[in-house]
Scaffold this motif. Structure first.
Motif, mmCIF file in Angstrom:
data_model
loop_
_atom_site.group_PDB
_atom_site.id
_atom_site.type_symbol
_atom_site.label_atom_id
_atom_site.label_comp_id
_atom_site.label_asym_id
_atom_site.label_seq_id
_atom_site.Cartn_x
_atom_site.Cartn_y
_atom_site.Cartn_z
ATOM 1 N N ASP A 23 -18.147 -42.325 76.269
ATOM 2 C CA ASP A 23 -18.563 -42.038 77.643
ATOM 3 C C ASP A 23 -18.947 -43.317 78.403
ATOM 4 O O ASP A 23 -20.009 -43.413 79.010
ATOM 5 N N VAL A 24 -18.043 -44.277 78.386
ATOM 6 C CA VAL A 24 -18.305 -45.583 79.014
ATOM 7 C C VAL A 24 -17.922 -45.542 80.493
ATOM 8 O O VAL A 24 -16.830 -45.113 80.860
ATOM 9 N N SER A 25 -18.833 -46.003 81.338
ATOM 10 C CA SER A 25 -18.565 -46.140 82.774
ATOM 11 C C SER A 25 -19.048 -47.507 83.234
ATOM 12 O O SER A 25 -20.138 -47.943 82.859
ATOM 13 N N LEU A 26 -18.220 -48.177 84.011
ATOM 14 C CA LEU A 26 -18.643 -49.422 84.661
ATOM 15 C C LEU A 26 -17.742 -49.693 85.851
ATOM 16 O O LEU A 26 -16.617 -49.192 85.924
ATOM 17 N N GLU A 27 -18.260 -50.470 86.789
ATOM 18 C CA GLU A 27 -17.494 -50.844 87.969
ATOM 19 C C GLU A 27 -17.605 -52.343 88.191
ATOM 20 O O GLU A 27 -18.695 -52.913 88.102
ATOM 21 N N VAL A 28 -16.457 -52.956 88.472
ATOM 22 C CA VAL A 28 -16.386 -54.396 88.719
ATOM 23 C C VAL A 28 -15.969 -54.605 90.165
ATOM 24 O O VAL A 28 -14.902 -54.139 90.585
ATOM 25 N N ALA A 29 -16.808 -55.277 90.927
ATOM 26 C CA ALA A 29 -16.524 -55.498 92.344
ATOM 27 C C ALA A 29 -15.418 -56.529 92.535
ATOM 28 O O ALA A 29 -15.213 -57.416 91.699
ATOM 29 N N GLU A 30 -14.725 -56.416 93.629
ATOM 30 C CA GLU A 30 -13.648 -57.357 93.941
ATOM 31 C C GLU A 30 -14.213 -58.775 94.034
ATOM 32 O O GLU A 30 -15.227 -59.024 94.678
ATOM 33 N N GLY A 31 -13.559 -59.713 93.347
ATOM 34 C CA GLY A 31 -13.920 -61.121 93.438
ATOM 35 C C GLY A 31 -15.044 -61.575 92.541
ATOM 36 O O GLY A 31 -15.403 -62.752 92.555
ATOM 37 N N GLU A 32 -15.620 -60.687 91.723
ATOM 38 C CA GLU A 32 -16.710 -61.113 90.854
ATOM 39 C C GLU A 32 -16.230 -61.380 89.433
ATOM 40 O O GLU A 32 -15.132 -60.988 89.031
ATOM 41 N N CYS A 208 -20.975 -65.737 84.845
ATOM 42 C CA CYS A 208 -20.901 -64.328 85.237
ATOM 43 C C CYS A 208 -21.807 -63.989 86.425
ATOM 44 O O CYS A 208 -22.930 -64.479 86.521
ATOM 45 N N ASP A 209 -21.301 -63.116 87.302
ATOM 46 C CA ASP A 209 -22.097 -62.564 88.397
ATOM 47 C C ASP A 209 -22.810 -61.297 87.949
ATOM 48 O O ASP A 209 -23.924 -61.015 88.397
ATOM 49 N N SER A 210 -22.143 -60.505 87.099
ATOM 50 C CA SER A 210 -22.688 -59.254 86.586
ATOM 51 C C SER A 210 -22.408 -59.190 85.097
ATOM 52 O O SER A 210 -21.553 -59.917 84.577
ATOM 53 N N ALA A 211 -23.116 -58.306 84.405
ATOM 54 C CA ALA A 211 -22.920 -58.188 82.963
ATOM 55 C C ALA A 211 -23.274 -56.785 82.499
ATOM 56 O O ALA A 211 -24.015 -56.057 83.157
ATOM 57 N N ALA A 212 -22.709 -56.430 81.344
ATOM 58 C CA ALA A 212 -23.035 -55.167 80.687
ATOM 59 C C ALA A 212 -23.231 -55.438 79.206
ATOM 60 O O ALA A 212 -22.547 -56.284 78.624
ATOM 61 N N LEU A 213 -24.168 -54.723 78.608
ATOM 62 C CA LEU A 213 -24.415 -54.809 77.167
ATOM 63 C C LEU A 213 -23.851 -53.555 76.520
ATOM 64 O O LEU A 213 -24.167 -52.436 76.937
ATOM 65 N N ILE A 214 -22.980 -53.747 75.513
ATOM 66 C CA ILE A 214 -22.370 -52.616 74.828
ATOM 67 C C ILE A 214 -22.819 -52.607 73.370
ATOM 68 O O ILE A 214 -22.854 -53.644 72.712
ATOM 69 N N GLU A 215 -23.200 -51.436 72.896
ATOM 70 C CA GLU A 215 -23.616 -51.247 71.505
ATOM 71 C C GLU A 215 -23.087 -49.905 71.014
ATOM 72 O O GLU A 215 -23.244 -48.890 71.713
ATOM 73 N N GLY A 216 -22.476 -49.895 69.854
ATOM 74 C CA GLY A 216 -21.996 -48.646 69.281
ATOM 75 C C GLY A 216 -21.075 -47.877 70.189
ATOM 76 O O GLY A 216 -21.078 -46.639 70.190
ATOM 77 N N GLY A 217 -20.279 -48.592 70.976
ATOM 78 C CA GLY A 217 -19.331 -47.941 71.876
ATOM 79 C C GLY A 217 -19.933 -47.406 73.152
ATOM 80 O O GLY A 217 -19.244 -46.739 73.937
ATOM 81 N N GLN A 222 -26.376 -52.438 82.397
ATOM 82 C CA GLN A 222 -25.436 -53.214 83.199
ATOM 83 C C GLN A 222 -26.030 -53.466 84.566
ATOM 84 O O GLN A 222 -26.940 -52.767 85.017
ATOM 85 N N GLY A 223 -25.514 -54.498 85.245
ATOM 86 C CA GLY A 223 -25.979 -54.794 86.593
ATOM 87 C C GLY A 223 -25.701 -56.227 86.981
ATOM 88 O O GLY A 223 -25.187 -57.031 86.186
ATOM 89 N N ARG A 224 -26.028 -56.576 88.213
ATOM 90 C CA ARG A 224 -25.934 -57.953 88.681
ATOM 91 C C ARG A 224 -26.968 -58.793 87.933
ATOM 92 O O ARG A 224 -28.096 -58.338 87.699
ATOM 93 N N ILE A 225 -26.606 -60.001 87.584
ATOM 94 C CA ILE A 225 -27.512 -60.862 86.822
ATOM 95 C C ILE A 225 -28.819 -61.078 87.584
ATOM 96 O O ILE A 225 -29.905 -60.986 87.011
ATOM 97 N N VAL A 226 -28.716 -61.326 88.886
ATOM 98 C CA VAL A 226 -29.927 -61.591 89.671
ATOM 99 C C VAL A 226 -30.846 -60.377 89.682
ATOM 100 O O VAL A 226 -32.074 -60.514 89.774
ATOM 101 N N SER A 227 -30.271 -59.169 89.605
ATOM 102 C CA SER A 227 -31.091 -57.951 89.572
ATOM 103 C C SER A 227 -31.698 -57.737 88.201
ATOM 104 O O SER A 227 -32.866 -57.333 88.073
ATOM 105 N N LEU A 228 -30.914 -58.006 87.161
ATOM 106 C CA LEU A 228 -31.407 -57.811 85.801
ATOM 107 C C LEU A 228 -32.595 -58.720 85.507
ATOM 108 O O LEU A 228 -33.533 -58.328 84.808
#
Length: 328
Positions: A23-32, A208-217, A222-228
């Motif tokens: 059940d993986v969901s993520l969105e990558v913005a244009e140009g990032e 990276c501008d944004s990142a996500a951490l994945i574990e066990g599938g 996830q989020g923008r680095i500056v927000s995290l």
């Protein structure tokens, strides 16, 4: 530019069923530049291969630049994939072709004529700094040069998206930095959207501008680095600025201060000590340049209980810093 919604993927081997993505969901913005980080076996490679349907999900949708790839017929999918370039960990160059021949390969497959292929290959090789290696063979190249050829090949068809599958993990640190700087340059100069996977936090820190951490599938954060950085309890932020476990200091309050941007330049600790008459102990610090700005975390011990330190802690928070009590 990239939207992955509720994607799951399992593999069956004999009687064993392995859930690679759940059940993986993520969105990558244009140009990032979006980094997916996780340990071996977490599902990173399956995820990135699902984005261009090298691995077809069991369920869920994958959309790239408005095309829902999971809904396309084979011929339509082949056309849509032309928008997506991919760089592999182990280069995957053809030993019997020259550097230029390797870069031209994808163009040849889609029917671009010879002169156009040659011009485009030389143009891209100049972009990645290998214009003088067009006639060389892969065996004559260093690891970093081979990866530059892989990047050039991925860019030859003028894609909108670049996927990077652990592209630097087989390289030494200096070469890794040069490849990451090249990816950043391509992202900036061409407006290319980049999705990369890695197990190295230094890769995320550097470009990276944004990142996500994945574990066990599963994507666990996830989020923008500056927000995290300014999110309490963020595991990615703690990995960006590792300070280890907080010590237990009877009679003291141990706090972690996370700061970024303008707050990084202020003499916060000195002001805290002067304003409240505190003997502040610095227990650790980690500072990085992320997205062109200084950011970091400092661990302090303040004498007294958290209740007794309520005013200085609130003062720090009012200055835009994230303050977490990690020990007392």
């Amino acid at each position: 530019m990239i939207s992955v919604q509720h994607v799951s993927k399992t593999f069956r081997s004999g009687g064993t069923v392995t859930a690679a993505l759940q059940d993986v969901s993520l969105e990558v913005a244009e140009g990032e530049i979006f980094g997916v980080i996780g340990q071996s076996g977490a599902g990173k490679s399956t995820l990135i291969r699902a984005v261009n349907l090298l691995e077809r999900p069991d369920s869920g949708t994958v959309t790239v630049d408005g095309d829902e790839l999971t809904a396309l017929a084979p011929a339509e999918l082949r056309r849509a994939r032309r928008k997506i370039g991919m760089v592999f960990q182990h280069f995957n160059l053809l030993a019997g072709r020259t550097v230029r021949g390797n870069v031209e390969l994808g163009l040849e497959i889609i029917g671009v004529d010879g002169e156009q292929r040659r011009r485009r290959a030389l143009e891209i090789l100049d972009l990645v700094g290998l214009d003088d290696k067009a006639g060389a063979y892969p065996a004559e190249l260093s690891g970093g040069q081979k990866q530059r050829v892989g990047i050039a090949r991925a860019l030859a068809g003028n894609p909108k998206v670049l996927l990077s599958d652990e592209a630097t993990s087989a390289l030494d640190p200096e070469t890794t930095r040069s490849i990451l700087d090249l990816v950043k340059k391509i992202n900036t100069d061409l407006g290319l959207t980049v999705l990369l996977i890695t197990h190295e936090m230094d890769v995320v820190k550097r470009i990276c501008d944004s990142a996500a951490l994945i574990e066990g599938g599963r994507i666990v954060e996830q989020g923008r680095i500056v927000s995290l950085i300014s999110t309490a309890g963020s595991r990615l932020a703690h990995e960006l600025f590792p300070l280890g476990d907080a010590p237990s200091l009877p009679g003291d309050t141990v706090i972690d201060i996370t700061f970024s941007g303008g707050s990084a330049d202020r003499p916060v600790i000195a002001q805290l000590a002067r304003t409240y008459g505190l003997d502040v102990s610095i227990l650790g610090a980690a500072i990085e340049t992320i997205g062109g700005n200084q950011a970091g975390r400092t661990r302090l011990a303040l004498p007294g209980s958290p209740a007794g330190n309520a005013r200085p802690i609130e003062d720090l928070r009012s200055q835009g810093m994230l303050v977490e009590i990690v020990g007392e």
